[in-house]
Write a protein that holds these residues in place. Structure first.
Motif, PDB file in Angstrom:
ATOM      1  N   VAL A  78      10.966   6.299  -9.002  1.00 37.06           N
ATOM      2  CA  VAL A  78       9.698   6.304  -7.984  1.00 37.06           C
ATOM      3  C   VAL A  78      10.016   7.115  -6.822  1.00 37.06           C
ATOM      4  CG1 VAL A  78       7.663   5.346  -6.657  1.00 37.06           C
ATOM      5  CG2 VAL A  78       8.354   4.382  -8.930  1.00 37.06           C
ATOM      6  N   LYS A  79       9.125   7.864  -6.527  1.00 37.80           N
ATOM      7  CA  LYS A  79       9.174   8.736  -5.227  1.00 37.80           C
ATOM      8  C   LYS A  79       9.440   8.002  -4.023  1.00 37.80           C
ATOM      9  CE  LYS A  79       7.406  12.582  -2.613  1.00 37.80           C
ATOM     10  NZ  LYS A  79       6.275  13.724  -2.368  1.00 37.80           N
ATOM     11  N   PRO A  80      10.281   8.007  -3.095  1.00 38.52           N
ATOM     12  CA  PRO A  80      10.315   7.102  -1.999  1.00 38.52           C
ATOM     13  C   PRO A  80       8.761   7.297  -1.102  1.00 38.52           C
ATOM     14  CG  PRO A  80      12.298   8.231  -2.067  1.00 38.52           C
ATOM     15  CD  PRO A  80      11.399   8.820  -3.126  1.00 38.52           C
ATOM     16  N   ASP A  81       7.995   6.175  -0.999  1.00 37.70           N
ATOM     17  CA  ASP A  81       7.122   6.098   0.159  1.00 37.70           C
ATOM     18  C   ASP A  81       6.503   4.773  -0.010  1.00 37.70           C
ATOM     19  OD1 ASP A  81       4.642   6.950   1.415  1.00 37.70           O
ATOM     20  OD2 ASP A  81       4.643   8.498   0.467  1.00 37.70           O
ATOM     21  N   ILE A  82       5.232   4.406   0.341  1.00 41.39           N
ATOM     22  CA  ILE A  82       4.574   3.266   0.416  1.00 41.39           C
ATOM     23  C   ILE A  82       3.368   3.087  -0.407  1.00 41.39           C
ATOM     24  CG2 ILE A  82       3.068   1.376   1.999  1.00 41.39           C
ATOM     25  CD1 ILE A  82       5.035   2.196   4.213  1.00 41.39           C
ATOM     26  N   TYR A  83       3.445   2.399  -1.345  1.00 39.62           N
ATOM     27  CA  TYR A  83       2.270   2.540  -2.448  1.00 39.62           C
ATOM     28  C   TYR A  83       1.410   1.186  -2.730  1.00 39.62           C
ATOM     29  CZ  TYR A  83       4.957   6.413  -4.211  1.00 39.62           C
ATOM     30  OH  TYR A  83       5.670   7.701  -4.220  1.00 39.62           O
ATOM     31  N   PRO A  84       0.189   1.451  -2.633  1.00 41.30           N
ATOM     32  CA  PRO A  84      -0.821   0.115  -2.769  1.00 41.30           C
ATOM     33  C   PRO A  84      -0.726  -0.185  -4.248  1.00 41.30           C
ATOM     34  CG  PRO A  84      -1.996   1.723  -1.369  1.00 41.30           C
ATOM     35  CD  PRO A  84      -0.742   2.465  -1.957  1.00 41.30           C
ATOM     36  N   TYR A  85      -0.907  -1.316  -4.834  1.00 40.31           N
ATOM     37  CA  TYR A  85      -1.196  -1.700  -6.107  1.00 40.31           C
ATOM     38  C   TYR A  85      -1.869  -2.877  -6.178  1.00 40.31           C
ATOM     39  CZ  TYR A  85       2.578  -5.166  -5.893  1.00 40.31           C
ATOM     40  OH  TYR A  85       3.435  -6.476  -5.517  1.00 40.31           O
ATOM     41  N   SER A  86      -2.347  -3.171  -7.378  1.00 36.66           N
ATOM     42  CA  SER A  86      -3.106  -4.377  -8.003  1.00 36.66           C
ATOM     43  C   SER A  86      -2.868  -4.744  -9.129  1.00 36.66           C
ATOM     44  CB  SER A  86      -4.388  -4.474  -7.350  1.00 36.66           C
ATOM     45  OG  SER A  86      -5.262  -3.350  -8.054  1.00 36.66           O
ATOM     46  N   TYR A  87      -3.448  -6.007  -9.902  1.00 36.52           N
ATOM     47  CA  TYR A  87      -3.267  -6.196 -11.100  1.00 36.52           C
ATOM     48  C   TYR A  87      -4.940  -6.284 -11.555  1.00 36.52           C
ATOM     49  CZ  TYR A  87       1.475  -7.551 -10.266  1.00 36.52           C
ATOM     50  OH  TYR A  87       2.854  -7.599  -9.920  1.00 36.52           O
ATOM     51  N   LYS A  88      -5.287  -5.664 -12.727  1.00 35.66           N
ATOM     52  CA  LYS A  88      -6.610  -6.128 -13.281  1.00 35.66           C
ATOM     53  C   LYS A  88      -6.241  -7.185 -14.551  1.00 35.66           C
ATOM     54  CE  LYS A  88      -9.526  -2.948 -12.774  1.00 35.66           C
ATOM     55  NZ  LYS A  88     -10.327  -1.770 -12.661  1.00 35.66           N
ATOM     56  N   VAL A  89      -6.509  -8.167 -14.190  1.00 32.60           N
ATOM     57  CA  VAL A  89      -6.529  -9.530 -15.164  1.00 32.60           C
ATOM     58  C   VAL A  89      -7.777  -9.698 -15.928  1.00 32.60           C
ATOM     59  CG1 VAL A  89      -5.771 -11.759 -15.366  1.00 32.60           C
ATOM     60  CG2 VAL A  89      -4.713 -10.236 -13.473  1.00 32.60           C
ATOM     61  N   ASP A  90      -7.884  -9.377 -17.158  1.00 36.42           N
ATOM     62  CA  ASP A  90      -8.974  -9.458 -17.823  1.00 36.42           C
ATOM     63  C   ASP A  90     -10.212  -8.912 -17.084  1.00 36.42           C
ATOM     64  OD1 ASP A  90      -7.667 -10.469 -20.108  1.00 36.42           O
ATOM     65  OD2 ASP A  90      -8.002 -12.444 -19.441  1.00 36.42           O
ATOM     66  N   GLY A  91     -10.133  -7.582 -16.740  1.00 41.51           N
ATOM     67  CA  GLY A  91     -11.215  -6.916 -15.923  1.00 41.51           C
ATOM     68  C   GLY A  91     -11.327  -7.366 -14.271  1.00 41.51           C
ATOM     69  N   ILE A  92     -10.772  -8.287 -13.882  1.00 37.45           N
ATOM     70  CA  ILE A  92     -10.770  -8.836 -12.540  1.00 37.45           C
ATOM     71  C   ILE A  92      -9.486  -8.388 -11.536  1.00 37.45           C
ATOM     72  CG2 ILE A  92     -10.823 -10.637 -10.893  1.00 37.45           C
ATOM     73  CD1 ILE A  92     -13.138 -10.391 -13.069  1.00 37.45           C
ATOM     74  N   GLU A  93      -9.756  -7.691 -10.501  1.00 39.66           N
ATOM     75  CA  GLU A  93      -8.651  -7.154  -9.650  1.00 39.66           C
ATOM     76  C   GLU A  93      -8.318  -8.239  -8.714  1.00 39.66           C
ATOM     77  OE1 GLU A  93      -7.730  -2.953  -6.894  1.00 39.66           O
ATOM     78  OE2 GLU A  93      -9.857  -4.345  -6.752  1.00 39.66           O
ATOM     79  N   VAL A  94      -6.789  -8.035  -8.752  1.00 37.92           N
ATOM     80  CA  VAL A  94      -6.062  -9.402  -7.818  1.00 37.92           C
ATOM     81  C   VAL A  94      -4.848  -8.646  -7.280  1.00 37.92           C
ATOM     82  CG1 VAL A  94      -7.169 -11.337  -9.453  1.00 37.92           C
ATOM     83  CG2 VAL A  94      -4.908 -10.131  -9.910  1.00 37.92           C
ATOM     84  N   ALA A  95      -4.622  -9.235  -6.117  1.00 33.97           N
ATOM     85  CA  ALA A  95      -3.299  -8.749  -5.549  1.00 33.97           C
ATOM     86  C   ALA A  95      -2.177  -9.637  -6.169  1.00 33.97           C
ATOM     87  CB  ALA A  95      -3.574  -9.303  -3.830  1.00 33.97           C
ATOM     88  N   ASP A  96      -0.843  -9.154  -5.596  1.00 28.45           N
ATOM     89  CA  ASP A  96      -0.097  -9.947  -6.435  1.00 28.45           C
ATOM     90  C   ASP A  96       0.433 -11.030  -5.586  1.00 28.45           C
ATOM     91  OD1 ASP A  96       2.705 -10.613  -6.977  1.00 28.45           O
ATOM     92  OD2 ASP A  96       3.537  -8.362  -7.132  1.00 28.45           O
ATOM     93  N   PRO A  97       0.457 -12.376  -6.151  1.00 22.70           N
ATOM     94  CA  PRO A  97       0.328 -13.650  -5.466  1.00 22.70           C
ATOM     95  C   PRO A  97       1.926 -13.744  -4.761  1.00 22.70           C
ATOM     96  CG  PRO A  97       0.204 -13.913  -7.732  1.00 22.70           C
ATOM     97  CD  PRO A  97      -0.038 -12.486  -7.456  1.00 22.70           C
ATOM     98  N   ASN A  98       2.924 -12.851  -5.523  1.00 24.85           N
ATOM     99  CA  ASN A  98       4.567 -13.142  -5.105  1.00 24.85           C
ATOM    100  C   ASN A  98       4.761 -12.219  -4.135  1.00 24.85           C
ATOM    101  OD1 ASN A  98       5.250 -15.231  -7.469  1.00 24.85           O
ATOM    102  ND2 ASN A  98       4.360 -13.428  -8.460  1.00 24.85           N
ATOM    103  N   ASN A  99       3.730 -11.410  -3.488  1.00 28.97           N
ATOM    104  CA  ASN A  99       3.975 -10.408  -2.349  1.00 28.97           C
ATOM    105  C   ASN A  99       3.289 -10.865  -1.152  1.00 28.97           C
ATOM    106  OD1 ASN A  99       4.560  -8.096  -0.990  1.00 28.97           O
ATOM    107  ND2 ASN A  99       3.899  -6.756  -2.483  1.00 28.97           N
ATOM    108  N   THR A 100       3.704 -11.171  -0.139  1.00 31.83           N
ATOM    109  CA  THR A 100       3.201 -11.273   1.275  1.00 31.83           C
ATOM    110  C   THR A 100       2.598  -9.986   1.985  1.00 31.83           C
ATOM    111  OG1 THR A 100       5.220 -11.181   2.340  1.00 31.83           O
ATOM    112  CG2 THR A 100       4.478 -13.233   1.612  1.00 31.83           C
TER     113      THR A 100
END
Length: 361
Positions: A78-100
């Motif tokens: 991955v090219k160095p930078d800061i990237y937003p991300y999320s999980y789409k769980v059965d169609g529902i967007e959620v943040a990563d619970p393991n990442n503060t």
């Protein structure tokens, strides 16, 4: 009696085992290795589908589930930078619970992963003198309420030293972002620290207000900036109060607000930096649909007016229309066209470019 104790102990043990069986395992996510491969993990044993949504990739990536109910996806180099991300769980967007490290936003539920480079990037935390970010509450007479804003003061700033004054940049976030997004995602404070340390930017104060004034009409934000925020800063900080030492910038919806505020108050700002502006608003239409500016006067007042946009930004065509309109009105505007889309990766680039030019002309 012994039988009762045994039964009680057995029930307690069984209950603990059931709780442990239901508790999500401790996962390390995201993990970045020395090759800049990044692995994401999410525990959802009953989910039918989990997709990784990230600005690293143009499309969502399907994650794979193991026998323990842990979904995993890895992106290589991955090219160095800061990237937003999320999980789409059965169609529902959620943040990563393991990442503060969470994206400051009122609508999107995203986390953030930082990919380091071989050399420090413009937003990297470096061993240089650091400024300070202070949270303030101010009374908005415009909105009849108390509101919050953030103020960055540069390294060496001393509130008690009234002999030294600073120029001020008013920096506005994007739509559905908050007053914290510029520091938590855009790293505006670290970018300023690094550029000041390298002698590429002048020491300045950066004010980051909250741009969402709903349920009040959104155009009231312009009034809030002019009638409440600027007077608050100039009453509480040792800053220059002339036009020459005042600038305004913003991204997306904040980029549109920057145009509304800056171009209707060119006697108050000498620098206007609009980053990928969203201008499909009632306020912009009212201000510029039948605009007959004194171009000569505005061009004399503005030391620098830029509009930045990525070639893949969904607002690219709209911004081209804005540029054409300003040029037709004979307003001196400098277009800055880069690669990429409507992202905070580009936003940090726009800010770093602007900080190297503001208050220098």
């Amino acid at each position: 009696m012994k039988k009762l104790i045994y039964i009680t102990a057995l029930v307690l043990f069984t209950s603990i085992q059931m709780v442990n069986a239901q508790r999500a395992p401790r996962l390390s996510s995201p993990d970045v290795n020395s090759k800049n491969d990044v692995t994401f993990r999410y525990y959802a044993p009953n989910a039918k589908e989990v997709l990784l949504s990230t600005e690293i990739l143009e499309e969502q990536m399907a994650m794979k589930k193991d026998e323990n109910g842990v979904w995993t996806a890895t992106i290589k180099k991955v090219k160095p930078d800061i990237y937003p991300y999320s999980y789409k769980v059965d169609g529902i967007e959620v943040a990563d619970p393991n990442n503060t490290y969470v994206f400051a936003n009122e609508r999107f539920k995203r986390s953030i992963v930082e990919i380091p480079g071989d050399k420090p990037l413009v937003h990297s935390l470096r061993n240089v003198p650091h400024g300070k970010v202070t949270y303030h509450y101010y009374n908005s007479k415009t909105l009849d309420t108390t509101r919050r804003l953030l103020v960055y003061t540069p390294p060496g700033f001393d509130m008690q030293d009234k002999s030294k004054k600073y120029p001020v940049l008013y920096l506005i976030h994007g739509g559905s972002d908050t007053e914290e997004t510029w520091t938590k995602v855009g790293k505006a404070n670290l970018i300023a620290d690094n550029l000041i340390a390298d002698g590429k930017a002048v020491p300045m104060i950066i004010v980051m207000p909250y741009g969402n004034v709903r349920p009040a009409p959104m155009p009231d934000f312009t009034k809030d900036v002019m009638n409440d925020i600027i007077p608050f800063i100039e009453s509480n900080y040792p800053v220059y109060t002339d036009t020459e030492h005042r600038a305004i910038a913003g991204f997306s919806v904040g980029g549109g607000q920057t145009l509304n505020i800056g171009l209707t108050n060119t006697d108050k700002f000498s620098y206007i930096f609009s980053f990928a502006p969203y201008t499909a608003t009632q306020e912009f239409s009212q201000n510029f649909s039948n605009w007959n500016p004194d171009a000569k006067k505005i061009n004399e007042q503005l030391k620098l007016f830029t509009i930045s946009i990525g070639k893949d930004d969904f607002l690219y065509e709209s911004v081209q229309g804005n540029l054409a309109m300003f040029k037709e009105k004979k307003i001196d505007v400098e277009p800055i066209i880069v690669s990429g889309g409507h992202t905070w990766m580009n936003c940090k680039l726009y800010l770093s470019q602007s900080l190297q030019r503001v208050f220098k002309l």
